[in-house]
Design a protein around this motif. Sequence first.
Motif, short mmCIF file in Angstrom:
data_model
loop_
_atom_site.label_atom_id
_atom_site.label_comp_id
_atom_site.label_asym_id
_atom_site.label_seq_id
_atom_site.Cartn_x
_atom_site.Cartn_y
_atom_site.Cartn_z
N LEU A 62 0.83 -1.20 0.00
CA LEU A 62 0.00 0.00 0.00
C LEU A 62 0.87 1.26 0.00
CD1 LEU A 62 -2.79 -1.19 2.43
CD2 LEU A 62 -3.08 -0.61 0.01
N ALA A 63 1.96 1.24 0.74
CA ALA A 63 2.87 2.38 0.76
C ALA A 63 3.50 2.59 -0.62
CB ALA A 63 3.96 2.19 1.82
N ARG A 64 3.91 1.50 -1.27
CA ARG A 64 4.49 1.61 -2.61
C ARG A 64 3.48 2.20 -3.60
NH1 ARG A 64 6.74 -3.31 -1.35
NH2 ARG A 64 5.08 -4.43 -2.42
N ALA A 65 2.20 1.87 -3.42
CA ALA A 65 1.15 2.32 -4.33
C ALA A 65 0.65 3.73 -4.02
CB ALA A 65 -0.02 1.33 -4.28
N THR A 66 1.19 4.35 -3.00
CA THR A 66 0.74 5.68 -2.57
C THR A 66 1.82 6.71 -2.87
OG1 THR A 66 -0.53 4.68 -0.76
CG2 THR A 66 -0.07 7.04 -0.59
N PRO A 67 1.54 7.65 -3.74
CA PRO A 67 2.55 8.69 -3.98
C PRO A 67 2.65 9.61 -2.76
CG PRO A 67 0.58 9.11 -5.29
CD PRO A 67 0.36 7.80 -4.59
N LEU A 154 5.51 6.33 5.62
CA LEU A 154 4.49 5.71 6.46
C LEU A 154 5.22 4.91 7.52
CD1 LEU A 154 1.43 5.09 6.90
CD2 LEU A 154 1.76 3.10 5.42
N GLN A 155 4.92 5.20 8.77
CA GLN A 155 5.56 4.50 9.88
C GLN A 155 4.57 3.61 10.60
OE1 GLN A 155 6.90 7.68 12.48
NE2 GLN A 155 8.89 7.78 11.46
N LEU A 156 5.05 2.48 11.05
CA LEU A 156 4.34 1.69 12.04
C LEU A 156 5.02 2.05 13.36
CD1 LEU A 156 2.35 -0.45 13.00
CD2 LEU A 156 4.09 -2.18 12.45
N ALA A 157 4.30 2.79 14.19
CA ALA A 157 4.88 3.31 15.43
C ALA A 157 4.19 2.67 16.63
CB ALA A 157 4.73 4.82 15.49
N TRP A 158 4.96 2.42 17.67
CA TRP A 158 4.43 1.92 18.93
C TRP A 158 4.31 3.09 19.90
CZ3 TRP A 158 1.96 -2.22 20.26
CH2 TRP A 158 1.73 -2.46 21.62
N TRP A 159 3.12 3.28 20.46
CA TRP A 159 2.83 4.35 21.41
C TRP A 159 2.57 3.74 22.77
CZ3 TRP A 159 2.79 9.63 20.78
CH2 TRP A 159 3.00 10.09 19.47
N GLU A 160 3.49 3.98 23.68
CA GLU A 160 3.34 3.54 25.08
C GLU A 160 4.32 4.36 25.90
OE1 GLU A 160 3.76 -0.50 27.82
OE2 GLU A 160 4.10 -0.64 25.67
N HIS A 165 8.38 4.07 19.87
CA HIS A 165 9.43 3.82 18.88
C HIS A 165 8.82 3.43 17.54
CE1 HIS A 165 8.53 -0.17 20.55
NE2 HIS A 165 8.92 -0.64 19.38
N VAL A 166 9.63 3.49 16.50
CA VAL A 166 9.22 3.07 15.17
C VAL A 166 9.49 1.58 15.05
CG1 VAL A 166 9.67 3.31 12.69
CG2 VAL A 166 9.65 5.34 14.16
N MET A 167 8.46 0.85 14.67
CA MET A 167 8.56 -0.60 14.47
C MET A 167 8.96 -0.94 13.04
SD MET A 167 5.04 -1.47 16.52
CE MET A 167 5.07 -3.26 16.28
N ALA A 168 8.49 -0.15 12.08
CA ALA A 168 8.79 -0.33 10.66
C ALA A 168 8.48 0.98 9.95
CB ALA A 168 7.96 -1.47 10.07
N GLU A 169 9.08 1.14 8.77
CA GLU A 169 8.87 2.38 8.03
C GLU A 169 9.01 2.10 6.54
OE1 GLU A 169 10.21 6.68 9.14
OE2 GLU A 169 11.90 5.67 8.20
N TRP A 170 8.16 2.76 5.74
CA TRP A 170 8.16 2.61 4.31
C TRP A 170 8.15 3.98 3.66
CZ3 TRP A 170 4.86 0.33 7.77
CH2 TRP A 170 5.02 -1.05 7.95
N VAL A 171 8.87 4.13 2.56
CA VAL A 171 8.85 5.36 1.78
C VAL A 171 7.66 5.27 0.82
CG1 VAL A 171 10.10 6.78 0.11
CG2 VAL A 171 11.34 5.65 1.98
N LEU A 172 6.84 6.30 0.77
CA LEU A 172 5.69 6.28 -0.12
C LEU A 172 6.14 6.32 -1.58
CD1 LEU A 172 3.16 8.69 1.63
CD2 LEU A 172 3.34 6.21 1.83
N GLY A 173 5.45 5.57 -2.42
CA GLY A 173 5.72 5.57 -3.85
C GLY A 173 6.89 4.73 -4.28
N ARG A 174 7.52 4.02 -3.33
CA ARG A 174 8.67 3.16 -3.69
C ARG A 174 8.45 1.76 -3.20
NH1 ARG A 174 14.07 5.78 -1.73
NH2 ARG A 174 13.35 7.89 -1.63
#
Length: 174
Positions: A62-67, A154-160, A165-174
């Motif tokens: 989904l991140a790759r498909a999102t500019p 787009l980040q997958l972030a943990w809030w506590e 912290h950031v659990m994973a991260e993707w660059v949009l459009g790539r």
Amino acid sequence: MTGHSVLQLPVPALEGWVRDRTAHYDAGFVSADPRFGHAHVTALGPFAPTPSTTDLETVAGLARATPPVRVRLERLGQFPNGIIHLVPDPDDALRDLTARLVSAFPAWPPYGGEFGADVQPHLTVDAASDDVDLASTAALLADVVPVDVVLDRLQLAWWESDRCHVMAEWVLGR
């Protein structure tokens, strides 16, 4: 579970301001992770606390498909629960991303379904109280907004508390 994960789009242009405001309210939510987007627009949250490999691959697709998303942050709004926020303009690409994430992950409705189907993209900046309102927040933000930004991650972030912290991260459009 005391924490939760969020799929979020960090807004570096407002990171210092939101990080300082977060520290004002609860220093436990100030992350030591330099990638962590205190200033962000939520795409979907809460999300799976322990996402599977398939979940992560789906988010990556989904991140790759999102500019990258260009928005202006200028106008303040306030939700009925007192959250004061900046309204991204335009917000159609953000609404579309959330809709695609909800479609891919129907078990994780935005905000647990608390606010219904019309989830309004926003960047939280403050919380109303006896001492805080739209006018006082606008005054605090006077040297910061308006700002034009490109949301490109787009980040997958943990809030506590004490564990943000950031659990994973993707660059949009790539």
